[in-house]
Design a protein around this motif. Structure first.
Motif, short mmCIF file in Angstrom:
data_model
loop_
_atom_site.label_atom_id
_atom_site.label_comp_id
_atom_site.label_asym_id
_atom_site.label_seq_id
_atom_site.Cartn_x
_atom_site.Cartn_y
_atom_site.Cartn_z
N PHE A 88 3.05 -4.58 -14.54
CA PHE A 88 3.67 -3.88 -13.67
C PHE A 88 4.31 -4.95 -12.54
N LEU A 89 3.00 -5.76 -12.06
CA LEU A 89 3.50 -6.77 -10.96
C LEU A 89 4.33 -7.80 -11.34
N ARG A 118 -5.22 5.28 -9.32
CA ARG A 118 -4.92 4.99 -7.97
C ARG A 118 -4.90 3.58 -7.45
N PRO A 119 -3.86 3.11 -6.69
CA PRO A 119 -4.01 1.90 -6.13
C PRO A 119 -5.16 1.45 -5.32
N THR A 120 -5.97 0.29 -5.28
CA THR A 120 -6.81 -0.14 -4.52
C THR A 120 -5.93 -0.68 -3.42
N VAL A 176 1.55 -5.33 -4.49
CA VAL A 176 2.89 -4.43 -4.72
C VAL A 176 3.60 -4.73 -3.39
N ALA A 177 3.30 -4.62 -2.42
CA ALA A 177 3.98 -4.79 -1.05
C ALA A 177 4.68 -6.29 -0.96
N LEU A 223 -2.37 -0.63 6.37
CA LEU A 223 -2.29 -1.71 5.30
C LEU A 223 -1.12 -2.43 4.87
N ILE A 224 -0.18 -1.83 4.86
CA ILE A 224 1.22 -2.54 4.49
C ILE A 224 2.45 -2.06 5.23
N GLY A 225 2.13 -1.32 6.39
CA GLY A 225 3.14 -1.10 7.29
C GLY A 225 3.97 -2.17 7.97
#
Length: 350
Positions: free
Chosen positions: A177-178, A227-229, A236-237, A272-274
């Motif tokens: 997927f990545l 669920r994503p860790t 992903v981000a 976390l990813i904002g």
């Protein structure tokens, strides 16, 4: 004597069961009381002008009149929707989408860009990911991934401003997927377009993942939850422009618990990813399993509470993703505008 010993044993078991039940009930009562108390203060945070909407397949698959396109544009502008994920799939097992399924996509894009300039249209594409031999599309197959990317390119040729992937289930060790995200990002960046992805809500405890993986299968009624860790979400981000968290389907019995769920995931995801990507927190307008507790009002209040708990706002835009256009009533849109959108006098930033 043997009868007396059996009787004593039964009494001990019953006493142990009683104390256990009392402990569990007491813990539940404390949790419910704590959640209720936490839920009472009115959130201070207002919403944003970076918001998304998942839209039905008919927009690309069926003809529409000019008046219908104008009405869609008016709804998007009134509710300050910046990104629309128009369902355009699903993928076939080989990674393609038959052209007959999206024959009106080019007309849709032209209409949205004409009547709602600035709103980004994204082709919403996905499928059930094959896991342990069950599912539809095998992303582990390099050839399938190549065809998926080629299909994404064909949608960009039709005027879409981006590609929105929704493959499920996705586990936090999914390298294929990545790899797909990486190749698609190379495509979208080369065209000056966006790549976004929908993911399940993150784990509550990352440390539990090895236990789930060791003890639970990935298919069947009782399975390892996809669920994503934190680590996977960061990966992903690094490969996309936007992440939409499917925060809905909470299945918690009270508004305060459901609200805590939305608040917790909002705060955690934005922290976390904002700073790396635009984040959309998914909010429901359909009727979930426990619709007395989970609804649009509760979700928006929970998201606002999560924003209140941030130490600082994220560096990138953020907002909510409304699921979905085909389930949202006019009264819900009015509630969304009243409780989420910033007023005209407020400073509209992120």
């Amino acid at each position: 004597m043997a009868g007396m010993r059996r009787s004593d044993g039964i009494r001990r078991v019953l006493r142990w069961a009683g104390w256990t039940a009392a402990y569990v009930l007491g813990l539940a009562a404390v949790t419910l009381a704590g959640a209720w108390t936490w839920w009472q203060p009115e959130p201070k945070a207002r919403g944003t002008e970076a918001n998304a909407l998942w839209a039905r397949h008919q927009w690309v698959g069926e003809p529409h009149t000019d008046a219908e396109y104008r009405a869609l544009a008016a709804l998007l502008k009134q509710n300050r929707i910046t990104d629309v994920f128009f369902h355009a799939g699903p993928f076939e097992p080989d990674g393609t989408v038959p052209a007959a399924k999206y024959r009106y996509a080019k007309r849709l894009n032209a209409a949205v860009h004409k009547y709602a300039p600035g709103v980004r249209t994204q082709a919403y594409l996905g499928q059930i990911r094959k896991v342990d031999g069950k599912g539809v599309i095998d992303l582990d197959d390099t050839g399938v991934r190549v065809r998926v990317v080629n299909t994404a390119a064909a949608f960009l040729d039709l005027g879409f401003d981006g590609i929105h992937y929704d493959f499920e289930p996705i586990y936090p060790d999914d390298r294929a997927f990545l790899a797909l995200l990486q190749k698609t990002r190379e495509l979208t960046r080369s065209r000056g377009r966006l790549l976004s992805v929908a993911l399940e809500q993150p784990t509550l405890v990352d440390a539990a993942q090895p236990v789930y993986k060791a003890l639970l299968p990935r298919t069947g009624p009782w399975h390892y939850p996809p669920r994503p860790t934190d680590a996977f979400l960061r990966k992903v981000a690094r490969r996309v422009d936007q992440v939409a968290i499917m925060t809905y389907d909470v299945s918690l019995p009270t508004k305060s618990l459901a609200g805590w769920h939305f608040a917790r995931h909002t705060r955690h995801t934005l922290e976390l990813i904002g700073d790396q990507v635009t984040v959309f927190m998914g909010v429901p307008t359909y009727r979930p399993l426990m619709d007395w507790a989970e609804n649009l009002t509760v979700a928006l209040r929970g998201v606002r509470r999560g924003i209140d708990e941030l130490k600082r706002p994220p560096k990138r835009p953020y907002g909510v993703g409304v699921y979905a256009d085909w389930t949202t009533e006019p009264a819900e849109w009015a509630r969304y505008r009243a409780t989420w959108l910033p007023s005209a006098t407020e400073k509209v930033g992120r």
